[in-house]
Write a protein that holds these residues in place. Structure first.
Motif, PDB file in Angstrom:
ATOM      1  N   LEU A 238       1.579  -1.639  -0.541  1.00  0.00           N
ATOM      2  CA  LEU A 238       0.341  -2.290  -0.973  1.00  0.00           C
ATOM      3  C   LEU A 238      -0.355  -1.463  -2.049  1.00  0.00           C
ATOM      4  CD1 LEU A 238      -1.689  -4.603  -0.599  1.00  0.00           C
ATOM      5  CD2 LEU A 238      -2.830  -3.192   1.144  1.00  0.00           C
ATOM      6  N   VAL A 239      -0.375  -0.155  -1.886  1.00  0.00           N
ATOM      7  CA  VAL A 239      -0.984   0.728  -2.887  1.00  0.00           C
ATOM      8  C   VAL A 239      -0.339   0.500  -4.254  1.00  0.00           C
ATOM      9  CG1 VAL A 239      -1.137   3.135  -3.651  1.00  0.00           C
ATOM     10  CG2 VAL A 239      -1.820   2.512  -1.322  1.00  0.00           C
ATOM     11  N   THR A 240       0.975   0.410  -4.271  1.00  0.00           N
ATOM     12  CA  THR A 240       1.691   0.207  -5.538  1.00  0.00           C
ATOM     13  C   THR A 240       1.257  -1.085  -6.214  1.00  0.00           C
ATOM     14  OG1 THR A 240       3.622   1.456  -4.761  1.00  0.00           O
ATOM     15  CG2 THR A 240       3.968  -0.072  -6.588  1.00  0.00           C
ATOM     16  N   GLU A 241       1.154  -2.165  -5.438  1.00  0.00           N
ATOM     17  CA  GLU A 241       0.818  -3.470  -6.016  1.00  0.00           C
ATOM     18  C   GLU A 241      -0.639  -3.540  -6.470  1.00  0.00           C
ATOM     19  OE1 GLU A 241       2.725  -5.748  -6.859  1.00  0.00           O
ATOM     20  OE2 GLU A 241       4.453  -5.946  -5.537  1.00  0.00           O
ATOM     21  N   VAL A 242      -1.555  -2.977  -5.677  1.00  0.00           N
ATOM     22  CA  VAL A 242      -2.971  -3.046  -6.036  1.00  0.00           C
ATOM     23  C   VAL A 242      -3.272  -2.089  -7.189  1.00  0.00           C
ATOM     24  CG1 VAL A 242      -5.339  -2.754  -5.212  1.00  0.00           C
ATOM     25  CG2 VAL A 242      -3.614  -3.754  -3.708  1.00  0.00           C
ATOM     26  N   LYS A 243      -2.628  -0.932  -7.183  1.00  0.00           N
ATOM     27  CA  LYS A 243      -2.824   0.028  -8.273  1.00  0.00           C
ATOM     28  C   LYS A 243      -2.399  -0.569  -9.615  1.00  0.00           C
ATOM     29  CE  LYS A 243      -1.647   4.734  -9.724  1.00  0.00           C
ATOM     30  NZ  LYS A 243      -0.877   5.967  -9.363  1.00  0.00           N
TER      31      LYS A 243
END
Length: 314
Positions: A238-243
């Motif tokens: 999720l961090v990768t996608e939101v970042k």
């Protein structure tokens, strides 16, 4: 001869209503206890039904080992996953499923509106004393499509609220039924949904359900709302996608929880986070205890409570 059943109920302020409601049951003795204690007195040890507190539910978990006559644990939380492997063999474990539908579905709606109407950006402009007319792009829920993973009382309540705002919902559960898709269908139906809501319980099938592949299949610009359990979502993915800015998120639960101060999710403009407080509004404790009373009454009548997990060792 009538047998009296002893129920151990927290003495904290949010739980006094529980003492009052349980006290209205026939042949029941309500025994208060301090959920911060590590030792029960002899009278408390005789309890057959144990009710953890409304707030900080897991705190008194070790006390179960001091109750040799324990037959049932009744939670005020909707999910029982955190207790499932801790209750002794043969003890019935039941939750307060159904009590949280109103407060949690309201939180989901507010999270969606917050993101679509750009309230975080508005507040930041306000902090800067800036009249931000036409400086950001707000959106509407009308005409959007939402995939709701979890078709229980919370998921159904979310769908009803979304419908009032012109949002069409697709419901998903572990198995298919009329009007509800099976979880196995998610890869084939996820595209075309602007919002994905997680309102499912945590179990072996849902842990890390929202993984890298799940997130990659979501439409560009889609919003993930997690009102279920943090462990259902792969946080790193999720961090990768939101970042990257491809996805947005609204999270009431995280993994780990609480979220560490230095965690990157705090810093993303595309993420809003609340501290596992979706249900925490006035009156929710009363709703939880009303459900708990029905579950315990069913148990005392020799029947299986509707919110119970199968007793261990049976």
């Amino acid at each position: 001869m009538t047998t009296t059943t002893r129920i151990l109920v927290s003495s904290e302020a949010d739980d006094v209503v529980g003492q009052e409601l349980f006290g209205q049951l026939d042949s029941v003795e309500v025994i208060p206890y301090d959920p911060t204690t590590t030792t029960l007195n002899e009278h408390q040890r005789q309890a057959e039904i144990f009710v953890p507190p409304y707030r900080g539910t897991n705190r008194p978990m070790p006390l179960m080992a001091q109750m040799p006559n324990l037959r049932m644990v009744q939670l005020t939380a909707a999910g029982t996953d955190e207790w499932a492997n801790e209750v002794p063999d043969g003890v019935v474990l039941a939750g307060a499923r159904g009590a949280h539908a109103g407060p949690v579905s309201e939180w989901v709606l507010s999270a969606a509106l917050t993101q679509y109407r750009q309230w975080p950006a508005l507040v930041r402009f306000q902090d800067e004393h800036t009249w931000a007319h036409r400086k950001f792009a707000a959106d509407t829920l009308r005409g959007k499509r939402a995939l709701i993973v979890g078709a229980g009382s919370i998921g159904l309540a979310v769908a009803r609220l979304f419908a009032a705002f012109g949002t069409e919902s697709t419901l998903v559960a572990s198995t298919c039924r009329d009007g509800v898709h099976a979880a196995s269908e998610i890869p084939n139906i996820i595209q075309g949904h602007h919002i994905v809501v997680i309102a499912a319980p945590l179990n072996e099938k849902t842990q890390n359900l929202v993984d890298k592949d799940f997130l990659a299949a979501m439409d560009d610009g889609a919003l993930l709302i997690n009102a279920g359990r943090g462990k259902i979502v792969d946080t790193d993915a999720l961090v990768t996608e939101v970042k990257s800015g491809r996805l947005r998120a609204a999270l009431d639960v995280t993994e780990p929880e609480p979220l560490p101060e230095d965690h990157p999710l705090w810093t993303f403009s595309g993420a809003i986070i609340s501290p596992h407080s979706a249900r925490t509004v006035p009156g929710t404790n009363v709703l939880c205890y009303e459900v708990a009373v029905l579950q315990i009454e069913t148990f005392l009548n020799g029947k299986i409570p509707s919110n119970s997990a199968r007793p261990k060792g049976t």
